[in-house]
Design an enzyme around this catalytic site. Sequence first.
Site, PDB file in Angstrom:
ATOM      1  N   ASN A  86      27.874  21.482  48.281  1.00 43.78           N
ATOM      2  CA  ASN A  86      27.988  20.277  47.436  1.00 43.78           C
ATOM      3  C   ASN A  86      26.616  19.802  46.971  1.00 43.78           C
ATOM      4  O   ASN A  86      26.424  19.434  45.806  1.00 43.78           O
ATOM      5  CB  ASN A  86      28.689  19.160  48.203  1.00 43.78           C
ATOM      6  CG  ASN A  86      30.195  19.292  48.162  1.00 43.78           C
ATOM      7  OD1 ASN A  86      30.744  19.907  47.259  1.00 43.78           O
ATOM      8  ND2 ASN A  86      30.878  18.705  49.148  1.00 43.78           N
ATOM      9  N   ASP A 102      36.929  25.497  59.484  1.00 48.75           N
ATOM     10  CA  ASP A 102      35.898  24.638  58.906  1.00 48.75           C
ATOM     11  C   ASP A 102      34.937  25.525  58.095  1.00 48.75           C
ATOM     12  O   ASP A 102      34.344  26.473  58.629  1.00 48.75           O
ATOM     13  CB  ASP A 102      35.140  23.902  60.015  1.00 48.75           C
ATOM     14  CG  ASP A 102      34.183  22.872  59.449  1.00 48.75           C
ATOM     15  OD1 ASP A 102      34.563  21.695  59.378  1.00 48.75           O
ATOM     16  OD2 ASP A 102      33.043  23.243  59.073  1.00 48.75           O
ATOM     17  N   HIS A 107      29.588  18.650  43.348  1.00 50.94           N
ATOM     18  CA  HIS A 107      30.935  18.483  43.908  1.00 50.94           C
ATOM     19  C   HIS A 107      31.992  19.250  43.125  1.00 50.94           C
ATOM     20  O   HIS A 107      33.030  19.624  43.685  1.00 50.94           O
ATOM     21  CB  HIS A 107      31.308  16.991  43.967  1.00 50.94           C
ATOM     22  CG  HIS A 107      30.549  16.238  45.013  1.00 50.94           C
ATOM     23  ND1 HIS A 107      30.923  16.240  46.342  1.00 50.94           N
ATOM     24  CD2 HIS A 107      29.419  15.479  44.929  1.00 50.94           C
ATOM     25  CE1 HIS A 107      30.073  15.501  47.036  1.00 50.94           C
ATOM     26  NE2 HIS A 107      29.148  15.022  46.198  1.00 50.94           N
ATOM     27  N   GLU A 140      36.326  19.612  54.364  1.00 51.13           N
ATOM     28  CA  GLU A 140      36.369  21.068  54.348  1.00 51.13           C
ATOM     29  C   GLU A 140      37.120  21.629  55.560  1.00 51.13           C
ATOM     30  O   GLU A 140      37.030  22.815  55.847  1.00 51.13           O
ATOM     31  CB  GLU A 140      34.940  21.627  54.327  1.00 51.13           C
ATOM     32  CG  GLU A 140      34.113  21.359  55.596  1.00 51.13           C
ATOM     33  CD  GLU A 140      33.378  20.032  55.534  1.00 51.13           C
ATOM     34  OE1 GLU A 140      32.370  19.871  56.248  1.00 51.13           O
ATOM     35  OE2 GLU A 140      33.802  19.142  54.778  1.00 51.13           O
ATOM     36  N   ASP A 181      34.648  21.557  44.854  1.00 51.11           N
ATOM     37  CA  ASP A 181      36.113  21.467  44.679  1.00 51.11           C
ATOM     38  C   ASP A 181      36.692  22.833  44.322  1.00 51.11           C
ATOM     39  O   ASP A 181      37.785  23.205  44.789  1.00 51.11           O
ATOM     40  CB  ASP A 181      36.448  20.455  43.581  1.00 51.11           C
ATOM     41  CG  ASP A 181      36.187  19.030  44.030  1.00 51.11           C
ATOM     42  OD1 ASP A 181      35.990  18.812  45.235  1.00 51.11           O
ATOM     43  OD2 ASP A 181      36.182  18.132  43.161  1.00 51.11           O
TER      44      ASP A 181
END
Length: 556
Positions: free
Chosen positions: A437, A429, A442, A472, A446
């Site tokens: 973010n 994680d 975002h 994630e 990404d």
Amino acid sequence: MFHSIKAQIITIYSIVIIAFTSLLLLTVYVNEKDRMLELELTTSTKISQMHATKLSQEFGQYIAMLKVLSGDFKPVHNDQETIHRLLQRLIKAGGDNFVNAIYIDQALNLTDANYNRMKAVHPSLLEGNDWDDKEFNISNPINSSFENKPVIIVSVPIRDNKKQWSGTIAAAVPIDILPKKLASIKLGQGSYAWLADSEGLLVSHPNSSFIMKNRATTEENPDYPGFNEVVKQAKLKDNGYGRYSDLILDESKIVTYSSIKYLPGWVLYVTTKESEIFEGIYEILYNVIIIAVLLMIVFLVFVSQLANKVTKPIVKLTQEVKSVVNSNSDYFHGIDSKDEIGQLSKAFDSSFRKIRTHTMHLEKMVNQRTQEIATKNSLLSEQNDQLEELVSKDPLTHLYNRRAFSRLLDKELARARRHKSSVALAILDIDHFKRINDTYGHNVGDEVLCRFANELTNNMRVEDLICRWGGEEFVILLWEATASSAFRHMDEIRENIANLQFDTVEQVTFSIGMATMRHDEEFKDWLHRADDALYKAKETGRNRTVIDCNEPPKES
């Protein structure tokens, strides 16, 4: 006059010639008519089966597509944006075949791809126990208030981890695409294909005024006597044929039918004008009659002088013709002479050649249609393989998605138990990913996910299974890995990635929870232990590796 030998010969010979020609024409007509009718029925039956197979494959593909995408709807709950995105994705995957997509939750709240919402009350929409022992459902055509046109609803259930119904995903297929699907297989002249649903309602027909209005029923229709018997047969057998009269057009017709695998009760009919089937033989017989009449006139004039000469060739010709007709031989010797008998022999030979040519043409059509079906089946198989690849990979990171991981996991665990191998499970994680973010947007998030996925791929072995579990979170199945070796390898990867320079974000750290598989342990329990270890890694400061407390080493 009739007492003379010459007159008697002329009279008797004329009668014999007329009787012989008539018998010949009748024999040819009866034998070839039945043969051509049988061949046409065989061809038409195969064509109707091809159409039925084509439709069955189309709807089978729709069902497979829905089943593939149904797993993505399990975690959405009431997230309308996610539902709408998944429904739009379903419509895009279906192309022109889908005009709408529908999601129904456990409370029977219906949402379509156009943000329309309502209660799912239509009887064709199954719910709860209706889905027991059912993997899919295809409705009869209904008039949708959303699309303002008749559609067929193809739906599959969404099941939770306990295999209980938790919702439904469905696609609306417009009935006006069915003629396009049927048109992909060519029919002979004077033939047309049409489709009736399980209640006999016409769903597809060349006459558009019949669609969604007329029905194929077992009740006798005075305009189409005999067709109700065909409908009765279709309810009892998967394939067959029959005859009926169309009094409106004053035509006799032959119809073949075939059931459709994925559409229970639906029947595909192929109707052919009977006159079209025998048009070729009628033309041949007409030419033979004309030739025979002309020759008989010549015979009547010259028979007295040619009686002895003609008698022997006539007998031989009769034997040849009967031999060809009765034995269905493809070779006709005939009489090689320049007189009328020779011309008659050539006429018969020409007639047989035309009949054989017509038969070969029909057989060639059957082979050509069969080849077309094989080509289309091959193309459909390739498209299904591409679709399977598309739905198995995460579109952003190109790693296996959760559905594909779950499918491959069963094979890997079976192999591990069979070989008594040690297997480790790691849950990763990314730390503070939401902050990335929120801070950088975002797009940057990404990019971080893609770079992170690439680093994992480059640092893991080929036999290890890497999956983007969601957001994630990533899950890795390490083959032939003990607790200590898996711990060292994953912790080394963690340190390497923590020391990398990421664009914009600069540094990215992540936490790891691990557990090795125990004997006869279910995957959900194994995953739970790894998830508990991940929770401890987060709770104790992040950017660290923690392995299940019952397996040393415990943490970095």
